[in-house]
Enzyme design. Structure first.
Site, PDB file in Angstrom:
ATOM      1  N   ALA A 134     -35.255 -30.500  80.877  1.00 30.47           N
ATOM      2  CA  ALA A 134     -36.459 -29.657  80.394  1.00 30.47           C
ATOM      3  C   ALA A 134     -36.747 -28.931  80.935  1.00 30.47           C
ATOM      4  CB  ALA A 134     -37.611 -30.445  80.820  1.00 30.47           C
ATOM      5  N   SER A 191       5.079 -21.889  68.862  1.00 33.75           N
ATOM      6  CA  SER A 191       5.045 -23.205  69.604  1.00 33.75           C
ATOM      7  C   SER A 191       6.114 -23.744  70.639  1.00 33.75           C
ATOM      8  CB  SER A 191       5.694 -24.681  67.434  1.00 33.75           C
ATOM      9  OG  SER A 191       6.528 -23.537  67.737  1.00 33.75           O
ATOM     10  N   LYS A 217      -1.063 -31.095  77.652  1.00 33.40           N
ATOM     11  CA  LYS A 217      -0.717 -30.876  76.403  1.00 33.40           C
ATOM     12  C   LYS A 217      -1.454 -31.733  75.917  1.00 33.40           C
ATOM     13  CE  LYS A 217       3.020 -31.248  72.770  1.00 33.40           C
ATOM     14  NZ  LYS A 217       1.341 -31.047  71.836  1.00 33.40           N
ATOM     15  N   ARG A 254      -4.315 -21.825  64.268  1.00 35.65           N
ATOM     16  CA  ARG A 254      -2.583 -21.312  64.627  1.00 35.65           C
ATOM     17  C   ARG A 254      -2.430 -21.204  63.601  1.00 35.65           C
ATOM     18  NH1 ARG A 254       1.052 -22.854  68.085  1.00 35.65           N
ATOM     19  NH2 ARG A 254      -0.081 -24.546  69.011  1.00 35.65           N
ATOM     20  N   CYS A 266      23.793 -38.475  48.790  1.00 37.79           N
ATOM     21  CA  CYS A 266      24.136 -38.335  47.060  1.00 37.79           C
ATOM     22  C   CYS A 266      25.263 -37.080  46.577  1.00 37.79           C
ATOM     23  CB  CYS A 266      23.464 -38.381  46.249  1.00 37.79           C
ATOM     24  SG  CYS A 266      23.131 -38.147  44.669  1.00 37.79           S
TER      25      CYS A 266
END
EC number: 6.5.1.2
Length: 707
Positions: free
Chosen positions: A49, A97, A136, A157, A456
């Protein structure tokens, strides 16, 4: 009223009484102090208050004297108008990073300590390395810029180089000071993490559920605190951002006034953190000094035991070499500091059922087995897919359709199957085996000696690879074709409109406008974007080809070394190994790529379609006109932005510094040049304009204007 009266200057508003100015300053200081005690120290010294009474008194005084209102006033935390969109911010010092240590056990800390000691050339008999061990946080990285003690900008970032300006929203975070103490440096960027406490997250979701129950449209609950925090930071209206009740922890700095210009002198990272605390920034209380691997391990284990009791989410701890001199000595690798690492914890795990095992084909042709799972909530998200990595891993775990499995989010990001509950296996469940043909195009799938993956052989004929190859080529960091997204590429490939990369440039307005859900304006914009993309750079083009193991950094290194695409295409493995950042594996991958006739054919077709770039001489013989010269840019240049000027100077071998010293060769001065120009003149540093800079850039090294 006389004619003279009409043109008389208006009477200036009287200055507020000194007593009012002093009272406003005192109220702001007192409110800042109480807010710091309440939100940062968790040690309130007055009733709510009384705080409200002081706050209302300040509001009333500022309303009566609006000329005294300042952006760093406590009343201005939530006062900005809603934005149309966020502006881009280029970080003066990139927000890089930190490498993640994949081993979540004690050996993860040992591995890091071993790498550090090796990098520093320490012997076993040498004393342990001093580290700082931190939490972290599972939040959103943020950079706070202060000038003359006032918060002037907050940026996300982004991609590390360019983020978004979210200043209005960050002002609403009570733990972040709007004004710093008098001993703070003139310029400082504080780096840290914006997060949401778990209790605030639960309260937010409860409010959301109440809105939904009342029939509110477009409302939803949030999956985890991180998503809620990220969404709060990106609210266009700061009033909505304030409702998220976000928090902040500081863990470092970006740009800061150097000591020679009155900035602070730090010898250790821990000293830096303690100073940030003295400047009213919240720093995690768990932060500790640790000596050698044993104390890192002890910290990791202790925080792991406390993890569930913390009032906020973490996904690991961070170790940093404490000495800033040693940090500078160790440097960086691939945009990651060698002197720091994130050491995560074992991910959360849940039981679920394997519904099917599908094969995904990536842009490089890699075949990856993926377990389709009955939906399960793990680590804050609903998981329906889990990678089995490759044939060896799938067989080692012996995952079969119908199995009950333990699934976890590896690194709290990528879901994976940990193990199978064999006692729950369905009888006669067939063993999984990799297909010998690509499931997309039917081409042979082969596994090379020493490789874990099947690939492939369909190359650019495989629809799966075509889609991914086109998306990669069109990426903003490659050739950049604005408006060419996933759904449109899928539509273009699936309908047979394009089969190879060059087909992109054969698209016309008519063929695009005829596609489903393609408006004429969108078709026109895409045609313009395709035309614009023809003017690119050699590094972007090489990166855009999607050569295995060739990222942006390697593409730039190749372009710098060889200068021309043909030289790269014709280079032997031995010649490729002469390039910085290119090892035997990368060299073989590049050589193999350009040995394939269809790849060369695609390159030549792209050239024939008008894709072009500026080529130069190989680095070994290409002179750099500004090599060894240091520049400082001040003021507004008439034709070049500051970033453009910096890029051109660096491309010509020069260096751009942020402050003027005796080592500065040139100060490039534009309009409204400030204190840097004054200092340059005092030190006798050569001052040049934009025209002279352009002349320097174009001149041979031996014809430079003398400093």
């Amino acid at each position: 009223m006389s004619t003279l009266d009409l043109f008389a200057s208006p009477t200036p508003a009287p200055m507020p009484p000194a007593s009012v100015i002093e009272r406003i300053a005192a109220l702001r200081a007192e409110l800042d102090l109480h807010a710091h005690r309440y939100y940062v120290l968790d040690e309130p010294s007055i009733p709510d208050a009384e705080y409200d009474r002081l706050f209302k008194e300040l509001q009333a005084l500022e309303a009566a004297h609006p000329e005294l209102l300042t952006p760093d006033s406590p009343t201005q935390r939530v006062g900005g108008k809603p934005l149309g969109q966020f502006a881009s911010v280029r970080h003066r010092i990139p927000m890089l990073s930190i490498r993640t240590e994949t081993d979540t056990e004690a050996t993860g800390a040992r591995n890091f300590d071993t790498r550090v000691r090796k990098e520093l050339g320490l012997k076993e008999s040498d004393p342990p390395v001093e580290y700082v061990a931190e939490l972290k946080f599972d939040g959103l990285a943020m950079s706070l810029r202060y000038e003359n003690g006032v918060l002037v900008q907050a940026a996300t970032r982004g991609d590390g180089e360019v983020g978004e300006d979210v200043t209005q929203n960050i002002r609403t975070i009570r733990q972040i000071p709007l004004r710093l103490p008098a001993d703070a440096p003139p310029v400082m960027e504080v780096r840290g993490e914006v997060y949401m406490r778990r209790d605030e997250f639960e309260a937010l979701n409860e409010r959301q559920r109440e809105k939904i129950a009342k029939g509110a449209k477009g409302e939803k609950t949030f999956v985890n605190p991180r998503n809620a925090a990220a969404g709060g930071v990106r609210q266009l209206d700061p009033a909505f951002a304030a409702e998220r009740r976000l928090s902040f922890f500081a863990y470092g700095v970006g740009e800061i006034t150097p000591p020679e210009e009155g900035g602070p002198v730090f010898e250790t990272h821990f000293e830096l953190l303690q100073t940030l605390k003295s400047w009213c920034f919240p720093v995690a209380a768990q932060t500790r000094l640790a000596y050698g691997a044993p104390e890192l391990i002890a910290f990791h284990e202790a925080i792991g035991r406390q993890r569930d009791q913390l009032p906020y989410d973490i996904d690991g701890v961070v170790y940093k070499v404490n000495s800033l001199a040693l940090q500078r000595k160790m440097g960086f690798v691939s945009r990651e500091p060698r002197w720091a690492v994130a050491h995560k914890y074992p991910a959360q795990e849940q039981l679920t059922t394997v519904l099917a095992i599908d094969i995904q084909v990536g842009r490089t042709g890699k075949l990856t087995p993926v377990a389709k799972l009955a939906p399960v909530f793990v680590g804050g998200v609903t998981v329906t897919n889990a990678t089995l990595h490759n044939e060896d891993e799938a067989r080692r775990k012996d995952v079969r359709v119908g199995d009950t499995v333990i699934v976890r989010r590896a690194g709290d990001v990528i879901p994976e199957v940990v193990s199978v509950l064999l006692d729950k296996r369905v009888q006669d469940a067939p063993q999984f085996s990799m297909p010998r043909q690509c499931p997309v195009c039917g081409s042979d799938a082969v596994r090379e000696e020493g490789e874990a993956d099947y690939r492939c052989t369909g190359g650019l004929f495989c629809a799966a690879q075509r889609k991914e190859a086109i998306l990669h080529y069109a990426h903003k960091r490659a050739v950049e074709i604005e408006g060419l997204g996933d759904k449109l590429v899928e539509q273009l490939v699936d309908t047979g409109v394009i089969r190879t990369l060059p087909d992109l440039y054969r698209l016309g307005f008519t063929s695009l406008a005829s596609l489903d859900r393609m408006a004429e304006k969108s078709a026109s914009n895409l045609v313009a974007a395709l035309e614009k993309s023809k003017q690119t750079t050699l590094p972007r083009f090489v990166f855009g080809l999607g050569i295995r193991h060739v990222g942006e950094a390697t593409a730039k290194a190749l372009a710098r070394h060889f200068g021309q695409l043909d030289s790269i295409m014709d280079a032997s493995e031995e010649q490729l190994l002469e390039v910085a950042d290119v090892g035997p594996i990368v060299a073989k991958s590049i050589r193999t790529f350009f040995e394939q006739p269809h790849n060369r054919e695609v390159v030549e077709q792209l050239r024939a379609c008008g894709v072009t770039w500026e080529e130069g001489a190989p680095a070994a013989v290409a002179p750099k006109p500004l090599s060894g010269k240091t520049f400082v840019i001040t003021g507004t240049l008439p034709g070049l932005s500051r970033d453009d000027a910096k890029d051109r100077i660096e491309a010509a071998g020069g260096k751009v510094a942020g402050s003027v010293s005796k080592k500065t060769d040139y100060v490039v001065a534009g309009l409204d040049a400030g204190s840097k120009l004054v200092k340059a003149e005092a030190l006798g540093v050569a001052v040049i304009d934009e025209a002279t800079l352009l002349a320097l850039l174009d001149s041979p090294p031996d014809e430079r204007i003398p400093a």
